[in-house]
Design an enzyme around this catalytic site. Structure first.
Site, short mmCIF file in Angstrom:
data_model
loop_
_atom_site.label_atom_id
_atom_site.label_comp_id
_atom_site.label_asym_id
_atom_site.label_seq_id
_atom_site.Cartn_x
_atom_site.Cartn_y
_atom_site.Cartn_z
N HIS A 102 54.81 59.00 62.89
CA HIS A 102 55.12 60.28 62.25
C HIS A 102 56.18 60.16 61.16
O HIS A 102 56.46 61.11 60.43
CB HIS A 102 55.60 61.25 63.34
CG HIS A 102 55.52 62.69 62.95
ND1 HIS A 102 56.65 63.49 62.82
CD2 HIS A 102 54.46 63.48 62.65
CE1 HIS A 102 56.27 64.71 62.47
NE2 HIS A 102 54.96 64.74 62.35
N LYS A 142 58.22 59.60 57.77
CA LYS A 142 57.85 59.88 56.38
C LYS A 142 58.92 59.28 55.47
O LYS A 142 60.02 59.83 55.34
CB LYS A 142 57.70 61.39 56.18
CG LYS A 142 56.55 61.96 57.02
CD LYS A 142 56.60 63.46 57.13
CE LYS A 142 55.40 63.94 57.93
NZ LYS A 142 55.46 63.51 59.36
N HIS A 181 57.84 73.10 56.75
CA HIS A 181 57.40 71.85 57.36
C HIS A 181 58.61 70.92 57.48
O HIS A 181 58.56 69.90 58.14
CB HIS A 181 56.29 71.20 56.54
CG HIS A 181 55.61 70.07 57.25
ND1 HIS A 181 55.99 68.75 57.07
CD2 HIS A 181 54.61 70.04 58.15
CE1 HIS A 181 55.22 67.97 57.82
NE2 HIS A 181 54.39 68.73 58.49
N LYS A 213 62.18 69.54 58.74
CA LYS A 213 62.80 69.49 60.07
C LYS A 213 64.29 69.20 59.88
O LYS A 213 64.64 68.19 59.26
CB LYS A 213 62.19 68.40 60.95
CG LYS A 213 60.76 68.69 61.38
CD LYS A 213 59.80 68.02 60.46
CE LYS A 213 58.39 68.06 61.05
NZ LYS A 213 57.38 68.35 60.04
#
Length: 646
Positions: free
Chosen positions: A280, A282, A509, A511
């Site tokens: 996950h 990025k 989106h 976090k």
């Protein structure tokens, strides 16, 4: 072919999906009824383009039917999705959808010019479409309708102005967010959202702003990857000689990626030893002749993430070390190399000017000087971590770093914020464990900060319904009702309010996790990690083992000291001159939000504003607020006339 009843155009686009004013291909007018599109009306000599490539049957209501006539296919980009049409296949176009004629890569946007009075109430546009495809007229229509449906934000803002509690400048605080280049590593930036006004995109970035210059090696780490969008949005990637894509895609998409990737690209999916984990993280690593650029962000490599959502991105450039003295390291370097080692990608060899043949593996990244790093890395890797590894990953890594830090007394027992876009299956025991890590640290007089009271910033159903994408935005906020509706979570919910950054309707989106007092921040974390045990880990075996399922990566901003060299750039002639920098090495960094109204820098502190996209303190849910769950049915129509699920 064309009559006086013209109802639309095909507008030529560049590779990055922008209207191409320099194109030799003119706008192609479309009349009501069938329109043949192909080499006869597109002035190119490319014989791969069929004479009758497709037929578009346009209507005065704004929609159009497309049929592929020849043997060559067509790609439709609609609502952030990509659909390939083969011979004789059909598709219903909406104004703003993008058509790609292949082979040859000819891109057009379908733009309806239907007048409002020609569109009957029963035939209005009923489906949301992606921001990259909204025409000026459609954009105005969407904004007008959104104002009718969602007047709450405007009324709240007017109330603030009328009461004298906020000025225009503070209400739209991101207007004043201007960061000199040499200070960029000390903060992060929000990503550009296409439908927002220019002021809301102050200092915002797109993918082409970060992948630029003479890149020798690019390592792109992500969960979802749309190869077609990636290459069109960032053509620079086509010129990079060595590209490694580390991804988390499933088998079906992975097969397509293998077929569509460039010959010099390597694909790698890290192993997932524990069920229900994902890759996950990025991030991007760009190697230049002068150094390396490290980028950590929150967006999947897909169109809707880089154009429609509230997202964040941090980056910093680092020079090569003296190759005769590679021994110097530090926290950032060790954390980076440890994390890259866990990915176990297939190493490859690259010829780098001045250094010759280099194997690109995790150890390669020890060749750079990270002594100026302005953040710490917080990573997660799958596994059962114990012994010396217990504190290397997940929330235990965050706990360890915070325990080493000293904070101002104002943050003693101050609140915490958890903000994310996907909610795992949680329980009260784990929430206490997590809060213990988030609350670590001591004050100047060595007293513990104490456990902070957390709040969860999460969009409610109305936020999603009234968003730029309508209910479609909810598909990227995967909170199942069985997780969202747990009774013990009710006390944590807080609204997604983002007037000061113009992002109330750009669903998050991004976090972020933070500790704050007023508009001052003890620390701030920008990360790929959602609120889940899979991402952060859960303690087992009497707290001697941490079990993590997924790969994650984030950057932690701390009130550390300004470090020499943080203004180095791989693309702007190395270090800035002394005339260009106003920072002083050794000054203590003070982290604040954009709404902070205190005095500026003084002799002892360097004030760094972070563009936290939501407002602090957050507004708790009212009894009428319902947290978004993506598997519930919602019958009240969104701004595009849709219900959920569609």
């Amino acid at each position: 072919m064309f009559t006086s009843s013209q109802v639309g155009f095909l507008v030529p686009l560049s590779d990055n999906l922008e209207e191409d004013g320099k194109s030799s291909i003119p706008k192609i007018p479309l009349s009501e009824g069938p329109n043949c599109v192909g080499r006869d009306c597109i002035p190119v000599t490319d014989k791969r383009l069929s004479r009758k490539h497709l037929t578009i049957t346009a209507t005065c209501t704004g929609s159009a039917d497309v049929v592929v006539e020849g043997t060559n296919p067509v790609v439709i980009r609609s609502k952030g999705e990509r659909k390939k049409l083969l011979s004789r296949e059909r598709w219903k176009l909406g104004s703003g959808d993008i058509i790609e004629l292949i082979p040859g890569h000819y891109l057009f946007k379908y733009v309806s010019t239907a007048r409002k009075d020609e569109t009957s109430p029963g035939n209005k546009q009923k489906r949301p479409f992606s921001e990259e495809s909204i025409t000026d007229k459609g954009q105005m229509h969407g904004k007008k309708k959104a104002r009718e449906v969602c007047q709450e934000e405007a009324s709240e803002m007017n109330m603030l102005h009328n009461n004298g509690q906020e000025t225009n400048s503070s209400a739209e605080a991101i207007r004043q967010f201007r960061v000199p280049k040499h200070k960029l590593p000390l903060t992060f930036r929000l990503m550009r959202v296409r439908e927002l006004p220019a002021w809301a995109n102050s200092e915002a970035v797109s993918i082409s702003d970060v992948i630029q210059g003479n890149v020798l090696v690019a390592i792109l780490s992500n969960y979802m990857v749309d190869m077609d969008w990636l290459l069109s949005a960032c053509p620079t990637l086509k010129r990079i000689p060595n590209v490694l894509v580390i991804h988390g895609e499933g088998d079906g998409t992975m097969e397509y990626m293998k077929r569509s990737k460039l010959a010099n690209w390597i694909l790698h999916k890290p192993s997932l030893p524990i069920a229900y984990g994902t890759h996950h993280s990025k991030a991007m690593l760009l190697v230049y002749p002068t150094g390396v650029r490290v980028i950590v962000h929150t967006a999947n490599l897909i169109s809707i993430d880089w154009n429609n959502k509230s997202q964040g991105l941090w980056m910093q450039d680092f020079p090569w070390k003296d190759q005769n003295n590679l021994g110097k390291d530090g926290g950032f370097e060790n954390d980076l190399v440890d994390y890259l080692s866990a990915l176990k990608w297939p190493e490859f060899t690259v010829n780098i000017p001045a250094f010759g043949s280099c194997k690109i593996n995790s150890s390669f990244f020890k060749k750079f000087d990270y002594s100026s790093a302005s953040v710490r890395l917080i990573a997660s890797v799958p596994g059962y971590h114990s012994g010396s590894s217990l504190r290397k990953w997940g929330h235990m890594k965050l706990r360890t770093i915070l325990q080493e830090c000293t904070f101002s007394k104002e943050f003693q027992k101050s609140p915490l914020i958890y903000q994310f876009s996907s909610l795992g299956s949680l329980d009260e025991k784990w929430m206490t464990e997590f809060a213990s890590s988030m609350s670590a640290g001591v004050t100047d007089d060595k007293k513990p900060l104490g456990i902070g009271e957390p709040m969860i910033v999460w969009p409610n159903v109305e936020d999603v319904r009234c968003s730029l994408e309508g209910y479609a935005a909810g598909s990227a906020i995967p909170g199942p009702s069985k997780n969202v509706e747990k009774e013990f979570l009710k006390k944590y919910w807080a609204r997604w309010k983002a007037n000061h950054t113009g992002r109330c309707r750009a669903m998050p989106h991004i976090k972020t996790f933070l500790r704050y007092n007023g508009q001052s921040l003890a620390w701030f974390l920008l990360t790929s990690s959602n609120l889940s045990k899979a991402a952060w880990g859960t303690l087992q075996k009497n707290n001697s083992q941490l079990m993590i399922r997924s790969y994650e990566l984030g950057v932690l901003f701390l009130p550390s000291s300004v470090k020499r060299g943080c203004g180095f750039s791989c693309t702007n002639n190395g270090y800035p001159s002394e005339d260009e920098t106003s920072m002083h090495e050794g000054k203590k960094i003070k982290l604040v939000t954009l709404a902070w109204q205190g005095k500026g820098n003084d002799d002892s502190s360097e004030v760094i504003k972070l563009p936290v996209p939501y407002e602090l303190p957050p507004k708790p849910y009212s009894p009428e607020d319902i947290p978004w769950s993506w598997d519930r049915r919602y019958t009240k129509k969104d701004i595009y006339g849709q219900v959920w699920p569609r």
